[in-house]
Design a protein around this motif. Sequence first.
Motif, PDB file in Angstrom:
ATOM      1  N   GLU A  73      27.024 -49.027 -25.222  1.00 17.76           N
ATOM      2  CA  GLU A  73      26.102 -49.185 -24.078  1.00 17.76           C
ATOM      3  C   GLU A  73      24.502 -48.964 -24.593  1.00 17.76           C
ATOM      4  N   ARG A  74      23.950 -48.295 -25.232  1.00 14.34           N
ATOM      5  CA  ARG A  74      22.611 -48.463 -25.642  1.00 14.34           C
ATOM      6  C   ARG A  74      22.085 -50.215 -26.127  1.00 14.34           C
ATOM      7  N   LYS A  75      21.164 -50.822 -25.481  1.00 12.02           N
ATOM      8  CA  LYS A  75      20.549 -51.893 -26.310  1.00 12.02           C
ATOM      9  C   LYS A  75      19.250 -51.841 -26.694  1.00 12.02           C
ATOM     10  N   GLN A  76      19.040 -52.344 -27.850  1.00  8.64           N
ATOM     11  CA  GLN A  76      17.540 -52.689 -28.248  1.00  8.64           C
ATOM     12  C   GLN A  76      17.683 -53.891 -29.154  1.00  8.64           C
ATOM     13  N   PHE A  77      16.647 -54.691 -28.719  1.00  3.36           N
ATOM     14  CA  PHE A  77      16.509 -56.343 -29.454  1.00  3.36           C
ATOM     15  C   PHE A  77      16.977 -57.370 -28.646  1.00  3.36           C
ATOM     16  N   GLY A  78      17.673 -56.728 -27.312  1.00  5.68           N
ATOM     17  CA  GLY A  78      18.299 -57.603 -26.315  1.00  5.68           C
ATOM     18  C   GLY A  78      19.471 -57.661 -26.784  1.00  5.68           C
ATOM     19  N   LEU A  91      24.137 -55.353 -27.557  1.00  5.18           N
ATOM     20  CA  LEU A  91      24.457 -54.019 -27.541  1.00  5.18           C
ATOM     21  C   LEU A  91      24.297 -53.631 -29.116  1.00  5.18           C
ATOM     22  N   ILE A  92      24.116 -52.044 -29.010  1.00  5.51           N
ATOM     23  CA  ILE A  92      24.056 -52.118 -30.818  1.00  5.51           C
ATOM     24  C   ILE A  92      24.610 -51.902 -31.972  1.00  5.51           C
ATOM     25  N   GLY A  93      26.237 -52.091 -30.912  1.00  7.95           N
ATOM     26  CA  GLY A  93      26.998 -52.053 -31.730  1.00  7.95           C
ATOM     27  C   GLY A  93      27.271 -53.727 -31.971  1.00  7.95           C
ATOM     28  N   GLU A  94      26.686 -54.355 -31.927  1.00  4.58           N
ATOM     29  CA  GLU A  94      26.762 -55.279 -32.482  1.00  4.58           C
ATOM     30  C   GLU A  94      26.520 -56.261 -33.720  1.00  4.58           C
ATOM     31  N   PHE A  95      25.356 -55.289 -33.928  1.00  2.00           N
ATOM     32  CA  PHE A  95      25.097 -55.265 -35.024  1.00  2.00           C
ATOM     33  C   PHE A  95      25.055 -54.653 -36.062  1.00  2.00           C
ATOM     34  N   GLN A  96      26.108 -55.852 -37.381  1.00  2.00           N
ATOM     35  CA  GLN A  96      27.109 -55.705 -38.192  1.00  2.00           C
ATOM     36  C   GLN A  96      26.950 -54.567 -39.189  1.00  2.00           C
ATOM     37  N   GLY A  97      25.213 -53.977 -39.247  1.00  2.00           N
ATOM     38  CA  GLY A  97      24.759 -53.253 -40.414  1.00  2.00           C
ATOM     39  C   GLY A  97      25.662 -51.535 -39.454  1.00  2.00           C
ATOM     40  N   LEU A  98      25.680 -51.678 -38.171  1.00  2.00           N
ATOM     41  CA  LEU A  98      26.269 -50.261 -37.195  1.00  2.00           C
ATOM     42  C   LEU A  98      27.869 -50.380 -37.295  1.00  2.00           C
ATOM     43  N   GLN A  99      28.018 -51.789 -37.362  1.00  2.82           N
ATOM     44  CA  GLN A  99      29.769 -52.351 -37.282  1.00  2.82           C
ATOM     45  C   GLN A  99      30.257 -51.497 -38.501  1.00  2.82           C
ATOM     46  N   VAL A 121      24.669 -38.682 -34.980  1.00  5.38           N
ATOM     47  CA  VAL A 121      23.410 -38.232 -34.682  1.00  5.38           C
ATOM     48  C   VAL A 121      22.853 -39.700 -35.321  1.00  5.38           C
ATOM     49  N   GLN A 122      22.577 -39.902 -36.300  1.00  2.00           N
ATOM     50  CA  GLN A 122      22.196 -40.949 -36.730  1.00  2.00           C
ATOM     51  C   GLN A 122      22.454 -41.861 -35.422  1.00  2.00           C
ATOM     52  N   MET A 123      23.413 -42.932 -35.553  1.00  2.91           N
ATOM     53  CA  MET A 123      23.960 -44.495 -34.298  1.00  2.91           C
ATOM     54  C   MET A 123      23.477 -43.877 -32.989  1.00  2.91           C
ATOM     55  N   HIS A 124      23.223 -42.455 -32.751  1.00  5.10           N
ATOM     56  CA  HIS A 124      22.518 -42.301 -31.514  1.00  5.10           C
ATOM     57  C   HIS A 124      20.716 -42.048 -31.396  1.00  5.10           C
ATOM     58  N   GLY A 125      20.113 -42.444 -32.381  1.00  7.52           N
ATOM     59  CA  GLY A 125      19.042 -42.271 -32.550  1.00  7.52           C
ATOM     60  C   GLY A 125      18.049 -41.054 -32.463  1.00  7.52           C
ATOM     61  N   GLY A 126      17.016 -41.309 -31.454  1.00  2.00           N
ATOM     62  CA  GLY A 126      15.903 -40.250 -31.783  1.00  2.00           C
ATOM     63  C   GLY A 126      17.133 -39.404 -30.563  1.00  2.00           C
ATOM     64  N   ILE A 127      17.586 -40.018 -29.792  1.00  2.00           N
ATOM     65  CA  ILE A 127      18.379 -39.389 -28.309  1.00  2.00           C
ATOM     66  C   ILE A 127      19.406 -37.698 -28.987  1.00  2.00           C
ATOM     67  N   GLY A 128      20.284 -38.730 -30.277  1.00  2.00           N
ATOM     68  CA  GLY A 128      20.850 -37.457 -30.509  1.00  2.00           C
ATOM     69  C   GLY A 128      20.861 -36.471 -31.019  1.00  2.00           C
ATOM     70  N   MET A 129      18.577 -36.403 -31.227  1.00  2.00           N
ATOM     71  CA  MET A 129      18.315 -34.688 -31.444  1.00  2.00           C
ATOM     72  C   MET A 129      17.739 -33.888 -30.810  1.00  2.00           C
ATOM     73  N   THR A 130      18.140 -34.283 -29.756  1.00  2.00           N
ATOM     74  CA  THR A 130      18.243 -33.833 -28.118  1.00  2.00           C
ATOM     75  C   THR A 130      19.495 -33.054 -28.380  1.00  2.00           C
TER      76      THR A 130
HETATM   77  C1  FAD Z   1      11.743 -35.283 -34.042  1.00  2.00           C
HETATM   78  C2  FAD Z   1      11.466 -37.347 -32.942  1.00  2.00           C
HETATM   79  C3  FAD Z   1      10.361 -37.239 -32.786  1.00  2.00           C
HETATM   80  C4  FAD Z   1       9.442 -38.670 -32.560  1.00  2.00           C
HETATM   81  N1  FAD Z   1       7.735 -39.350 -32.519  1.00  2.00           N
HETATM   82  C5  FAD Z   1       7.725 -39.359 -31.684  1.00  2.00           C
HETATM   83  C6  FAD Z   1       6.646 -40.100 -31.541  1.00  2.00           C
HETATM   84  O1  FAD Z   1       4.820 -38.776 -31.514  1.00  2.00           O
HETATM   85  N2  FAD Z   1       5.964 -40.708 -30.803  1.00  2.00           N
HETATM   86  C7  FAD Z   1       6.590 -41.868 -30.188  1.00  2.00           C
HETATM   87  O2  FAD Z   1       5.603 -43.569 -29.803  1.00  2.00           O
HETATM   88  N3  FAD Z   1       7.757 -42.002 -30.697  1.00  2.00           N
HETATM   89  C8  FAD Z   1       8.511 -41.192 -31.279  1.00  2.00           C
HETATM   90  N4  FAD Z   1      10.080 -40.586 -31.757  1.00  2.00           N
HETATM   91  C9  FAD Z   1      10.758 -41.699 -31.198  1.00  2.00           C
HETATM   92  C10 FAD Z   1      11.214 -42.777 -32.764  1.00  2.00           C
HETATM   93  O3  FAD Z   1      10.048 -43.194 -33.172  1.00  2.00           O
HETATM   94  C11 FAD Z   1      11.809 -43.793 -32.044  1.00  2.00           C
HETATM   95  O4  FAD Z   1      13.824 -42.686 -31.892  1.00  2.00           O
HETATM   96  C12 FAD Z   1      13.084 -44.338 -33.273  1.00  2.00           C
HETATM   97  O5  FAD Z   1      11.887 -45.290 -33.619  1.00  2.00           O
HETATM   98  C13 FAD Z   1      14.021 -44.808 -33.124  1.00  2.00           C
HETATM   99  O6  FAD Z   1      14.184 -45.594 -31.207  1.00  2.00           O
HETATM  100  P1  FAD Z   1      15.767 -44.425 -30.427  1.00  2.00           P
HETATM  101  O7  FAD Z   1      16.020 -43.698 -30.130  1.00  2.00           O
HETATM  102  O8  FAD Z   1      15.209 -45.603 -29.447  1.00  2.00           O
HETATM  103  O9  FAD Z   1      16.861 -45.359 -31.110  1.00  2.00           O
HETATM  104  P2  FAD Z   1      17.736 -46.998 -31.160  1.00  2.00           P
HETATM  105  O10 FAD Z   1      16.666 -47.999 -31.475  1.00  2.00           O
HETATM  106  O11 FAD Z   1      17.956 -46.664 -29.512  1.00  2.00           O
HETATM  107  O12 FAD Z   1      18.590 -47.040 -32.219  1.00  2.00           O
HETATM  108  C14 FAD Z   1      19.979 -46.080 -32.069  1.00  2.00           C
HETATM  109  C15 FAD Z   1      20.268 -46.239 -32.873  1.00  2.00           C
HETATM  110  O13 FAD Z   1      20.590 -47.689 -33.556  1.00  2.00           O
HETATM  111  C16 FAD Z   1      20.067 -48.612 -34.654  1.00  2.00           C
HETATM  112  N5  FAD Z   1      19.790 -49.658 -34.396  1.00  2.00           N
HETATM  113  C17 FAD Z   1      18.699 -50.332 -33.595  1.00  2.00           C
HETATM  114  N6  FAD Z   1      18.710 -51.420 -33.529  1.00  2.00           N
HETATM  115  C18 FAD Z   1      19.140 -51.714 -35.139  1.00  2.00           C
HETATM  116  C19 FAD Z   1      19.228 -53.385 -35.237  1.00  2.00           C
HETATM  117  N7  FAD Z   1      18.462 -53.994 -34.950  1.00  2.00           N
HETATM  118  N8  FAD Z   1      19.765 -52.799 -36.152  1.00  2.00           N
HETATM  119  C20 FAD Z   1      20.544 -52.139 -37.421  1.00  2.00           C
HETATM  120  N9  FAD Z   1      20.477 -50.608 -36.123  1.00  2.00           N
HETATM  121  C21 FAD Z   1      20.339 -50.822 -35.809  1.00  2.00           C
HETATM  122  C22 FAD Z   1      19.363 -47.459 -35.071  1.00  2.00           C
HETATM  123  O14 FAD Z   1      19.046 -47.488 -36.479  1.00  2.00           O
HETATM  124  C23 FAD Z   1      20.084 -45.934 -34.645  1.00  2.00           C
HETATM  125  O15 FAD Z   1      20.787 -45.439 -35.747  1.00  2.00           O
HETATM  126  C24 FAD Z   1       9.933 -39.723 -31.947  1.00  2.00           C
HETATM  127  C25 FAD Z   1      11.210 -39.746 -32.466  1.00  2.00           C
HETATM  128  C26 FAD Z   1      12.277 -38.072 -32.323  1.00  2.00           C
HETATM  129  C27 FAD Z   1      13.504 -38.284 -32.676  1.00  2.00           C
END
Ligand code: FAD
Lengths: 372, 393
Positions: free
Chosen positions: A259-264, A266-274, A328-337
Amino acid sequence: MPLYHNDDQAMLKDSVAPFVAEQAPVSHLRKLRDAADATGFSRDLWAQFTEMGLPGMLVPEAHGGLGMGHMEAGIVLEEIGRNLTPSPFLSTSVGAVAALAKAGGTQAGRWLPAIASGEAIIALAIDEGAKHRPDRIATTATRAGNGFRLDGKKGFVLHGHVADMSIVAAKTDGGITLFAMPKDAKGVTADPRRLVDSSLASHVTLDGVEVDADAVIGEVDAGGEILDALLAATRTGAAAEMVGVGQGAMDMTVTYLKERKQFGKLIGEFQGLQHRAAHLYGEMEVARATVMKAQELLDQGSEGAKLMVSVAKAKAGRAANLAVREGVQMHGGIGMTDEYDIGLYMKRDRALAEYMGDVHYHIDQVARMNGY
Amino acid sequence: MSELDAFRTEVREWLEANCPAEMREPIRDEDDVCWGGRNFKFKNAAQKAWLDACVAKGYTVPDWPKPYGGAGLTPEQTKILKQEMKRIKARSPLDSFGIWMLGPALLQFGTEEQKVHYLNPIARGEIRWCQGYSEPGSGSDLVSLQTFGEDKGDHWVVNGSKIWTSYADKADWIFCLVRTDKANKYQGITFMLFDMESKGVTTKPILLISGNSPFCETFFDDVEVPKTQFVGEINRGWDVAKYLLGHEREMISGGGAGGDMVSIGGAFAKAFGKNAAGELDDPILRAEMAAFDVDVFAYRAMGERFMDMWKTGRAHPASSNMMKYVGTELNKRRHELVMSGGGSEALEWDSEETKGGARARGWLRTKANSIEGGTSEVMLNVIAKRILDLPGA
Ligand SMILES: Cc1cc2nc3c(=O)[nH]c(=O)nc-3n(C[C@H](O)[C@H](O)[C@H](O)COP(=O)(O)OP(=O)(O)OC[C@H]3O[C@@H](n4cnc5c(N)ncnc54)[C@H](O)[C@@H]3O)c2cc1C
Ligand SMILES: Cc1cc2nc3c(=O)[nH]c(=O)nc-3n(C[C@H](O)[C@H](O)[C@H](O)COP(=O)(O)OP(=O)(O)OC[C@H]3O[C@@H](n4cnc5c(N)ncnc54)[C@H](O)[C@@H]3O)c2cc1C
């Protein structure tokens, strides 16, 4: 027996899975947590479990239960794990039943029907320190009057503050003895603590607790074997629940990757995560098979069960832990909420990992059982 | 249940009467393995007697139908036979690419005539097969293969080369992927069978880091292959190849991928000694070995579940990729531990005591486990796409 669910077991799963998912999804846990609920689980839900006959699954038919096996109990536990459902099922319907059924006698006659009818919640008072070391039980039971006097401290007693009865493992002159300690016994204090997964576990103090002679489960000094049965059942059950926790976390994560899109993309397309997701899938499948094997061997009363139970607790522990960490890691920041469920999976995994022996404890057991 | 119990008793009695004592010893050298084929020399009379007994009973391929040399056993019976053979530590009577790979593909895609013609000699160990898939430019991206078969009416003329062909120099026949339509990538490959003694076939050994060389480059120079010797449909060989790879992975994962599938720690207690608590006297290696044991016993359970599900059609078709991945990575880990546990002795390369450096050579050989039959990375790609349904090409 083949290592997949037969038709009856598949049917059981088909009825239990939607039931748990509808009645006690993760939001059920959140509600209890946010209400700072003091029981640790919902009595209403337990009544529904009872309507479905679940509390007495492992209770022999002669005592009013369904006489099923660990494979069937595992089906329920996996769903409990997947939905993070707070419930006394593992301690009451699996651990306590295994001990009572093995021991037979007065206490079995008293408690097994009560478990089957959903009336009794049972706690397991085994551990004493911060780590699971059942070979170091220091709580003592000394003969006094017509019965025994229990002294010591127990920790990590799930449902200890609400249980109708606690199974207490204590040292007697010639070995270990298990006691059925009723709720109203004098000299007991149960001090419940909220754990990281919002469940409640008690520090239990036994200060000259007097119990009758017939509180003994099985025979005096011969509790070792009964304790082993309790541990094997509970460990296997915890492993099954961990498979559910890991599977739930993995499913959430894989869905998020789609579901989640980054870099244009779906993150599930990245082999590092696959590759990491695929690796996790493999570990989870192996853990599931291992837990089923342990259940099968327990159900057959096989000699190899003990080894496989430790293998299962260790393997499920490793796999579920990987699932929640990657989750948690693959959810990115949102996984920490707090708002996202994935963190709750991480918390439940931590508690189950510690319960009845962590990965290291069981790896060590495996080495010992293999003679090194 | 009682029918199966009766079968178990019958199998036990048969094994007792027919499996020679020498065939209940662990495999020690390469020539303990019975490969069969036109030029195979039996190591001893017991090896031949064991093969003959199994052939007569259909037990080299127990789950194949009787008309093709099998015993027509059900999955449950096959499992029992395997359990009973394992119980007495019986060696496999016949190891063969024909059984593991070509046979299942023929059962699925072959004509009735082909089945009768090819499967019986496979079951009897009369023809030794090799697999001609990989090419110097086509490994993981197998479908890019270039070896070409030109249509000459009643036959093809095949030109090109294959690489990594295991035992090509010892094989009698090859099952081979050949491009027969240059315009169509996937639907332009034909699955051919031909004699390695055909004019224009040559092989050249490839020396591996283990110092051994059971692998070859194979060259085809105007090789004539009759138009009757293909499996499936012309230009649809990719379907056969994919199906066969599934079985190759099933074989790798069901058989040896996890290594011996037994506890590893006890074997090193002598070298290290034990402390007062009876534990291996290197706490860190002990912990690593025990963690490995957990994974080995767990994988063994997975192997059983996988086979139970695979044989009854319950397994996800791509689950053999997962088994291959997990099992081969595990086997590599085992051999790393074997080397650590063996210490300086395990380093010896040619001493008699170490049977010619068996441990070191074995360790090096296992590094191919996660490459041959599809690399670990490719396995993970397949799991991600086909099982987890993750997006992307
Ligand atoms: C506790 C906390 C404090 C923070 N504080 C700040 C702050 O003060 N200011 C601020 O601006 N931001 C802040 N952040 C945001 C933080 O910088 C982002 O959470 C982070 O950059 C990751 O982005 P995202 O959460 O959108 O995850 P996503 O980009 O959605 O990533 C989800 C998953 O996909 C992976 N992924 C994404 N792209 C790729 C790729 N190309 N290849 C392989 N894997 C990929 C990621 O590694 C991750 O595992 C904070 C985050 C947290 C959790
Ligand atoms: C001991 C041994 C025995 C063999 N026996 C036979 C045999 O009998 N018959 C036969 O036909 N073949 C055989 N093979 C060949 C084997 O199938 C190939 O080596 C294998 O498929 C890998 O191809 P490659 O060597 O060309 O590596 P490459 O495809 O060049 O791969 C190089 C590296 O890149 C990685 N890579 C490639 N593509 C991707 C991708 N899409 N994503 C991520 N990573 C990628 C690979 O995983 C690998 O790590 C054997 C090989 C060995 C080592």
